[in-house]
Design an enzyme around this catalytic site. Structure first.
Site, PDB file in Angstrom:
ATOM      1  N   GLY A 140      59.644  38.606  54.939  1.00 21.19           N
ATOM      2  CA  GLY A 140      61.027  38.906  54.550  1.00 21.19           C
ATOM      3  C   GLY A 140      62.014  38.358  55.562  1.00 21.19           C
ATOM      4  O   GLY A 140      62.456  37.219  55.430  1.00 21.19           O
ATOM      5  N   SER A 185      54.490  34.186  56.080  1.00 20.48           N
ATOM      6  CA  SER A 185      55.931  33.952  56.017  1.00 20.48           C
ATOM      7  C   SER A 185      56.615  34.515  57.270  1.00 20.48           C
ATOM      8  O   SER A 185      56.240  34.126  58.374  1.00 20.48           O
ATOM      9  CB  SER A 185      56.495  34.544  54.721  1.00 20.48           C
ATOM     10  OG  SER A 185      57.785  34.051  54.482  1.00 20.48           O
ATOM     11  N   TYR A 186      57.587  35.425  57.115  1.00 22.33           N
ATOM     12  CA  TYR A 186      58.237  35.967  58.313  1.00 22.33           C
ATOM     13  C   TYR A 186      57.266  36.780  59.171  1.00 22.33           C
ATOM     14  O   TYR A 186      57.544  37.049  60.342  1.00 22.33           O
ATOM     15  CB  TYR A 186      59.459  36.816  57.956  1.00 22.33           C
ATOM     16  CG  TYR A 186      60.348  37.082  59.148  1.00 22.33           C
ATOM     17  CD1 TYR A 186      61.339  36.167  59.517  1.00 22.33           C
ATOM     18  CD2 TYR A 186      60.174  38.215  59.930  1.00 22.33           C
ATOM     19  CE1 TYR A 186      62.127  36.392  60.638  1.00 22.33           C
ATOM     20  CE2 TYR A 186      60.962  38.447  61.049  1.00 22.33           C
ATOM     21  CZ  TYR A 186      61.934  37.532  61.399  1.00 22.33           C
ATOM     22  OH  TYR A 186      62.716  37.748  62.511  1.00 22.33           O
ATOM     23  N   ASP A 211      53.611  24.039  50.057  1.00 25.04           N
ATOM     24  CA  ASP A 211      54.745  24.920  50.329  1.00 25.04           C
ATOM     25  C   ASP A 211      55.867  24.119  50.959  1.00 25.04           C
ATOM     26  O   ASP A 211      55.668  23.483  51.994  1.00 25.04           O
ATOM     27  CB  ASP A 211      54.304  26.044  51.271  1.00 25.04           C
ATOM     28  CG  ASP A 211      55.449  26.941  51.692  1.00 25.04           C
ATOM     29  OD1 ASP A 211      56.435  27.057  50.930  1.00 25.04           O
ATOM     30  OD2 ASP A 211      55.353  27.539  52.779  1.00 25.04           O
ATOM     31  N   HIS A 233      53.138  28.790  49.239  1.00 26.19           N
ATOM     32  CA  HIS A 233      53.557  29.649  50.351  1.00 26.19           C
ATOM     33  C   HIS A 233      52.638  30.846  50.544  1.00 26.19           C
ATOM     34  O   HIS A 233      52.415  31.292  51.658  1.00 26.19           O
ATOM     35  CB  HIS A 233      54.984  30.115  50.074  1.00 26.19           C
ATOM     36  CG  HIS A 233      55.654  30.782  51.230  1.00 26.19           C
ATOM     37  ND1 HIS A 233      55.869  30.157  52.433  1.00 26.19           N
ATOM     38  CD2 HIS A 233      56.174  32.035  51.358  1.00 26.19           C
ATOM     39  CE1 HIS A 233      56.503  30.991  53.254  1.00 26.19           C
ATOM     40  NE2 HIS A 233      56.691  32.127  52.628  1.00 26.19           N
TER      41      HIS A 233
END
Length: 492
Positions: A81, A180-181, A416, A469
Site C-alpha cells: 500500500g 510491493s510497499y 510488472d 506485480h
C-alpha cells in the site's frame, strides 16, 4: 516403537497442538466453504501498546502447515500500500482457498481448497498492518498516524505476543515475506528483529531470512528502471527511448531536476503506454463503466511521480494493485494513500475487490473469523491512516541483514510495469556481492519458469516469466515451486 501406537500418538500430538494454541482463536467453519480444512486455522487480535480499549489491536489469520506444522517454517505475510490489507494475499494469491465469485449479490463467494497454497509447506500468518488497515483498529484514532519505523516496531511487538500465545511455534524457522510497499515493511521489520536477537530479547524469534516480491526498495533504482523496462518490452520505440535517454541523462526519477525537454520526452513515453495494465502488461485493464475510456496509464509521468491526478482513474478486473504510487518512487515524508490518490473513484487502477469485499464484510464470515465490530467495514486499501516514509532507502537494510547471515530471496514478476524487475535486478547487483550462481533459467512443471542469479551472503534474485506485480496470483504453481524449494534450502 510398535507401529500400532504411531497413529494414536500422531492424533495425540495434533490435539496437544490445538490445545497449546488459544482455543478461542480456532476457526471451526467458514461461510462459503463446504469442504474439509486441510490444517488448523486461527484468527483474532493481538493488542499492543496498551490493552484492547486503549491500544492497537492487530488482526491476524493463521494457517498452520498442511505438511508438518511442528517443524515447517512460520512465514509472516504482509501486503503493501501502505494501507492495504493482507487478506489480499489470502484471497487472491496464495491463501488456503480459491474464491469463486457469487452469481448474485444475495449469495457469498464459494471457496475451494487451493492446490498451490503456501500453507502446503509452511505455517502462514496473514497480518493486517499497520493499525487501521483491514480489520486492525484502535479506539484511539491518534494511533492511525504512523510510518515505516513505527510499523516495524509495532509488528515486532505483535510477533513477540503472538509467539507467547502460540509457544509451540517458537522454535520453528521464521521468515518474513511480502510484496510491493512491503519491500519497505519486510527489511525494516527484519532489521528490528535482528537487533533484538543480538540483545537476546525474550522470547527469541528464530528469524532465518525474508522474501520480497516486486518490492519498492530505492527511488533511484526503482524509477530509473522504468524506461529501460518499457523499451526492452517493446512498449516504446527506439526513437522515443533515445530521446528520453539523451534529454533526461538517465535520471528519470528526480522530477525536480528534469529539464523541459526531459519532461516532453517523458510525456511521449506516457502517451505510448496509455491504456496498459500497469501491474501486468500482458493482462487487459478493464475500466469503471462510468469512465468513458481506459485511462489507466494516461497520466503525465510528472503528475504520477508527485502522486497527483487531474481526473479519475479507471478500474475493473481482479486484484492487481497494492503499490504506491502509480509508479514506484518512494520519497521521504508523507505517503499518498491509494484512496487519497484516487479520491474520485476510491479504486486502484485495473483493480476490482468485489469478491474479497463481499466475503469479508458478511456478518457470518466476520463472526466465524472473530472480527471485532469496532474494526468497521473492511476495505482493500484504507485512507483512515496517515503514513510517513521515514526509513530511507532499503539497500543499507539489505546489506546489513545479508551480512548478518540472513537469507534473502528477491523475486519479480517480469511483466510488472509498476515495480519493474529491471530495478530489482540492478539494486541486488549493486550490493557488490560475488556471484555464486550465474544468471540461468529455473523450471517448474518441466517448463522454463523464469531466471535467477545468486550471490554470496545468501542473496538470490529471481524472475517469474509472464507474471505481474503479484506473482502468486498470476503464476500460483511456479510461485509455490520456488517458495517451497527456497524454504527447504534446495536449489531452485
Amino acid at each position: 516403537m510398535d507401529k500400532k501406537f504411531l497413529v494414536p500418538l500422531c492424533i495425540l500430538l495434533m490435539l496437544l497442538s490445538v490445545k497449546a494454541a488459544p482455543r478461542r482463536s480456532l476457526i471451526t467453519h467458514l461461510p462459503g466453504f463446504s469442504g474439509k480444512f486441510l490444517s488448523h486455522h486461527y484468527s483474532g487480535y493481538v493488542s499492543i501498546d496498551g490493552n484492547a480499549e486503549t491500544g492497537k489491536n492487530l488482526f491476524y489469520y493463521f494457517v498452520s502447515s498442511e505438511r508438518n506444522p511442528r517443524k515447517d517454517p512460520v512465514v509472516l505475510w504482509l501486503n503493501g500500500g501502505p494501507g492495504c490489507s493482507s487478506f489480499d494475499g489470502f484471497v487472491y494469491e496464495h491463501g488456503p482457498f480459491n474464491f469463486k465469485a457469487a452469481e448474485s449479490k444475495e449469495n457469498l463467494p464459494t471457496l475451494h481448497n487451493n492446490p498451490y497454497s503456501w500453507s502446503k509447506v509452511s505455517n502462514v500468518i496473514y497480518l493486517d498492518s499497520p493499525t487501521g488497515v483491514g480489520f486492525s483498529y484502535s479506539k484511539n484514532i491518534s494511533k492511525y498516524s504512523t510510518g515505516d519505523l513505527q510499523t516495524a516496531s509495532d509488528t515486532h511487538a505483535f510477533l513477540l505476543k503472538w509467539f507467547e500465545q502460540f509457544p509451540e511455534f517458537q522454535a520453528n524457522p521464521f521468515y518474513i515475506s511480502g510484496e510491493s510497499y512491503a519491500g519497505i515493511y519486510v527489511p525494516t521489520l527484519a532489521f528490528e528483529i535482528a537487533k533484538e536477537i543480538q540483545h537476546r530479547t525474550k522470547p527469541v524469534i528464530n528469524l532465518k531470512g525474508y522474501l520480497v516480491g516486486n518490492g519498492v526498495t530505492d527511488p533511484k533504482f526503482d524509477n530509473n528502471a522504468f524506461i529501460p523496462f518499457v523499451h526492452g518490452m517493446g512498449l516504446i520505440s527506439d526513437t522515443i527511448y533515445e530521446n528520453v535517454h539523451a534529454s533526461c541523462k538517465e535520471n528519470y526519477y528526480n522530477s525536480d531536476s528534469e529539464s523541459d525537454q526531459c519532461a516532453k520526452s517523458m510525456e511521449k513515453v506516457s502517451k505510448a503506454i496509455q491504456g496498459l495494465n500497469v501491474y501486468n502488461i500482458l493482462e487487459p485493464c478493464h475500466h469503471d463503466p462510468e469512465v468513458a475510456t481506459n485511462l489507466s496509464s494516461n497520466l503525465p509521468l510528472s503528475f504520477q511521480k508527485l502522486g497527483l491526478t487531474e481526473r479519475p482513474l479507471p478500474v475493473r478486473k481482479r486484484m492487481f494493485g497494492r503499490a504506491w504510487p502509480f509508479r514506484a518512487p518512494v520519497r521521504d515524508g508523507p505517503v499518498t494513500l491509494w484512496p487519497q490518490l484516487l479520491a474520485n473513484t476510491r479504486h486502484v487502477p485495473c483493480v476490482s475487490d468485489e469478491v474479497a469485499t463481499s466475503w469479508l464484510n458478511d456478518i457470518s464470515v466476520r463472526k466465524a473469523i472473530h472480527v471485532d465490530v469496532a474494526s468497521g467495514t473492511w476495505e482493500l486499501c484504507t485512507d483512515r491512516i496517515s503514513f510517513d516514509h521515514d526509513a530511507g532507502g532499503m539497500i543499507p537494510y539489505h546489506k546489513n541483514l545479508t551480512k548478518l547471515g540472513y537469507r534473502a530471496l528477491i523475486y519479480s514478476g517480469d511483466h510488472d510495469m509498476c515495480v519493474p524487475f529491471t530495478g530489482s535486478e540492478a539494486w541486488t547487483s549493486s550490493l557488490g556481492y560475488k556471484t555464486v550462481d550465474e544468471w540461468r533459467s529455473w523450471s517448474s512443471n518441466d517448463q522454463i519458469a523464469g531466471f535467477l542469479q545468486a550471490y554470496e551472503n545468501n542473496l538470490t534474485f529471481l524472475t517469474v516469466k509472464g507474471a505481474g506485480h503479484t506473482v502468486p496470483e498470476y503464476k500460483p504453481r511456479e510461485a509455490l515451486d520456488f517458495y517451497s524449494r527456497w524454504l527447504d534450502g534446495k536449489s531452485i
